[in-house]
Design an enzyme around this catalytic site. Structure first.
Site, PDB file in Angstrom:
ATOM      1  N   LEU A 126     -33.566 -41.987 -10.999  1.00 13.36           N
ATOM      2  CA  LEU A 126     -33.729 -42.795 -12.220  1.00 13.36           C
ATOM      3  C   LEU A 126     -32.813 -42.258 -13.308  1.00 13.36           C
ATOM      4  O   LEU A 126     -32.982 -41.146 -13.802  1.00 13.36           O
ATOM      5  CB  LEU A 126     -35.178 -42.751 -12.691  1.00 13.36           C
ATOM      6  N   HIS A 230     -36.997 -30.800 -17.296  1.00 10.41           N
ATOM      7  CA  HIS A 230     -35.729 -30.758 -18.034  1.00 10.41           C
ATOM      8  C   HIS A 230     -35.885 -31.467 -19.373  1.00 10.41           C
ATOM      9  O   HIS A 230     -36.648 -32.422 -19.502  1.00 10.41           O
ATOM     10  CB  HIS A 230     -34.652 -31.439 -17.183  1.00 10.41           C
TER      11      HIS A 230
END
Length: 338
Positions: A126, A230
């Protein structure tokens, strides 16, 4: 208008550009151009095959701006993982330590290399470029994956997993990899990441830890990023949690990022969507949601406002045209709540 559609070989230049923008640590795009092209070729072929059972095909989806023809994002669904190619993760297990004589009782966490998700489906890859962000683009491309699974339910597993990118520093280094994985693999993070994407992962079994790794013995820099996402992955994690995915202490073996999972039938977009008959509507407005063709071989989705009339929905001419739908066609509609 933004649409999500099945990827084609001719999307290769756009996919290479997206891979470059995604940067370090985005394993599924960390491939040379010829490998990315092969992914598109295989995906295009897989979309055209009759689907009566689960296979190891990977279905590539592209986010397209219909006004410009520009590809501004992508995602993918791996129909089956962990079978011919092991799907390695670290499972965090808790060991109870107790001694009556020493009057001590405490728990210790340890990392165990496992392939616990054999047969599951994975959603991933994605990514939305800077040019495509806003107006719900990320949500559209994310939810489209579950509408794809609904359109070809027999092709996918009973459980769906997603790996979220772990903490990677500005210079491309990974604290978890540097302190935990590097001593075993004796290579740089980028090399290990690319090798994982391009091979059958036998090297992980050959070189990876054969015994438990005690978390308390790891440097603080490594402990602090275990299961952490992240900095650019917070939105993706929230979308997955909104769908019903949960973190059950599985992490990526290279960057320590979290793996989340859900039972397929419990995924929110899939369970709340329903099949409908479509017709052209001249009335503006309606209820917001996402429409998909529900035709696997010509899978397309877009955001739309639908005029509801039982199992029939009215859509604007632009939406009908973008999705290659005509009056009387069957489609799938997920209605936005609230």
């Amino acid at each position: 208008m933004l649409i999500v559609r099945a990827g084609k070989r001719t999307d290769i230049d756009a996919l290479i550009k997206l891979a470059a923008e995604a940067g370090t640590g985005f394993t599924s795009l960390a491939l040379p151009p010829e490998a990315l092209e092969e992914k598109l070729i295989k995906s295009e072929k897989a979309f055209g095959l009759p689907g009566a059972e689960q296979t190891e095909d990977v279905y590539q989806l592209m986010l397209e701006d219909t006004e410009t023809g520009q590809i501004v994002g992508c995602s993918a669904v791996k129909a089956m993982i962990g079978v011919s190619k092991p799907y390695w993760d670290f499972k965090i297990i808790t060991l109870a330590q107790h001694s009556t004589e020493a009057d001590r009782r405490f728990d210790m966490d340890a990392l165990l290399l496992v392939n616990d998700f054999a047969g599951a489906t994975e959603v991933g890859t994605l990514f939305v470029s800077e040019a495509g962000r806003g107006s719900g683009a990320g949500r559209l491309v994310a939810q489209s994956r579950y509408l794809l699974i609904a359109a070809g339910r027999a092709r996918f597993g009973e459980k769906v997993v997603a790996e979220l990118r772990g903490v990677v520093e500005e210079d491309g280094s990974s604290p978890f990899f540097d302190h935990v994985s590097r001593p075993f693999f004796r290579m740089d993070f980028d090399e290990a990441d690319a090798l994982s994407a391009a091979t059958d992962n036998q090297f992980i079994l050959d070189l990876g830890p054969q015994h438990l790794l005690y978390v308390d013995l790891l440097p603080e820099a490594a402990r602090n990023v275990i299961g952490k996402t992240h900095r650019d992955g917070g939105g993706a994690r929230k979308l997955l949690e909104w769908e019903g995915f949960h973190y059950d202490r599985y992490i990526d073996i290279f960057d320590g990022g979290p793996l989340v999972s859900a039972w397929t039938e419990n995924i929110r977009t899939l369970s709340e969507s329903r099949t409908v008959t479509v017709r052209s509507a001249t009335t503006m407005g309606g209820v917001p949601g996402i429409v998909s063709t529900d035709r696997f071989e010509d899978f397309r989705t877009c955001q739309a406002h639908a005029v509801m009339d039982g199992d029939v929905i009215g859509l604007s001419h632009d939406v009908m045209e973008a999705l290659n739908l005509t009056d009387g066609d069957r489609a799938r509609f997920w209605r936005k709540q609230g």
